[in-house]
Design a protein around this motif. Structure first.
Motif, mmCIF file in Angstrom:
data_model
loop_
_atom_site.group_PDB
_atom_site.id
_atom_site.type_symbol
_atom_site.label_atom_id
_atom_site.label_comp_id
_atom_site.label_asym_id
_atom_site.label_seq_id
_atom_site.Cartn_x
_atom_site.Cartn_y
_atom_site.Cartn_z
ATOM 1 N N PHE A 100 0.830 -1.206 0.000
ATOM 2 C CA PHE A 100 0.000 0.000 0.000
ATOM 3 C C PHE A 100 0.863 1.254 0.000
ATOM 4 O O PHE A 100 0.653 2.169 -0.802
ATOM 5 N N THR A 101 1.858 1.286 0.881
ATOM 6 C CA THR A 101 2.718 2.461 1.003
ATOM 7 C C THR A 101 3.499 2.726 -0.279
ATOM 8 O O THR A 101 3.541 3.855 -0.777
ATOM 9 N N ARG A 102 4.091 1.685 -0.833
ATOM 10 C CA ARG A 102 4.863 1.853 -2.072
ATOM 11 C C ARG A 102 3.953 2.189 -3.246
ATOM 12 O O ARG A 102 4.315 2.978 -4.119
ATOM 13 N N GLY A 103 2.777 1.581 -3.277
ATOM 14 C CA GLY A 103 1.832 1.877 -4.350
ATOM 15 C C GLY A 103 1.362 3.317 -4.314
ATOM 16 O O GLY A 103 1.322 3.992 -5.344
ATOM 17 N N GLN A 104 1.036 3.791 -3.139
ATOM 18 C CA GLN A 104 0.609 5.191 -3.000
ATOM 19 C C GLN A 104 1.716 6.141 -3.420
ATOM 20 O O GLN A 104 1.483 7.134 -4.108
ATOM 21 N N ALA A 105 2.942 5.844 -2.994
ATOM 22 C CA ALA A 105 4.077 6.712 -3.353
ATOM 23 C C ALA A 105 4.281 6.728 -4.865
ATOM 24 O O ALA A 105 4.530 7.776 -5.455
ATOM 25 N N ALA A 106 4.188 5.560 -5.488
ATOM 26 C CA ALA A 106 4.363 5.485 -6.938
ATOM 27 C C ALA A 106 3.253 6.243 -7.662
ATOM 28 O O ALA A 106 3.508 6.941 -8.652
ATOM 29 N N ALA A 107 2.031 6.147 -7.175
ATOM 30 C CA ALA A 107 0.911 6.856 -7.809
ATOM 31 C C ALA A 107 1.079 8.369 -7.675
ATOM 32 O O ALA A 107 0.785 9.115 -8.594
ATOM 33 N N ARG A 108 1.572 8.810 -6.525
ATOM 34 C CA ARG A 108 1.785 10.253 -6.319
ATOM 35 C C ARG A 108 2.881 10.793 -7.221
ATOM 36 O O ARG A 108 2.848 11.969 -7.614
ATOM 37 N N SER A 109 3.860 9.959 -7.552
ATOM 38 C CA SER A 109 4.984 10.451 -8.344
ATOM 39 C C SER A 109 4.662 10.548 -9.843
ATOM 40 O O SER A 109 5.458 11.086 -10.598
ATOM 41 N N VAL A 110 3.511 10.049 -10.237
ATOM 42 C CA VAL A 110 3.124 10.103 -11.667
ATOM 43 C C VAL A 110 2.580 11.469 -11.989
ATOM 44 O O VAL A 110 1.861 12.080 -11.283
#
Length: 110
Positions: A100-110
């Motif tokens: 969840f944490t890594r997914g959220q971070a990756a989504a924010r960086s797009v």
């Protein structure tokens, strides 16, 4: 404990399948499964980035649950099976939280 073990094996297999689908890009933003947050649902790119980043951790959670389910079924007492089920379920939450944490971070960086 047999039923609990079977449920854990099925749940673990489901998480492994879900992680594999996420890794392969086979989860669409309109699907009913996946990391469905405001950030990940904002665009296809954010959705794909989030699931690519978290997929391996979801698979890891599935493996933990599946192995725990087998251990529950092989336990020599109800008490041991219950303890194993609680531990496996608790441990499974760690890779899911990382996904969840890594997914959220990756989504924010797009």
């Amino acid at each position: 404990m047999l039923i609990a073990g079977i449920a854990m094996v099925i749940g673990g297999a489901g998480l492994i399948l879900l992680g594999a689908m996420a890794r392969a890009g086979r989860l669409t933003r309109q699907s009913i499964v996946g990391l469905r947050t405001k950030t990940t649902m904002a665009s296809d790119e954010a959705w794909e980035a989030a699931h690519a980043a978290g997929a391996g951790w979801v698979v890891a959670a599935g493996v933990v649950l599946l192995v725990g389910g087998v251990a529950v079924m092989l336990a020599d007492s109800e008490t041991a099976g219950g303890v194993i089920a609680l531990i496996a379920t608790g441990v499974m939450l760690l890779p899911l939280a990382i996904a969840f944490t890594r997914g959220q971070a990756a989504a924010r960086s797009v």
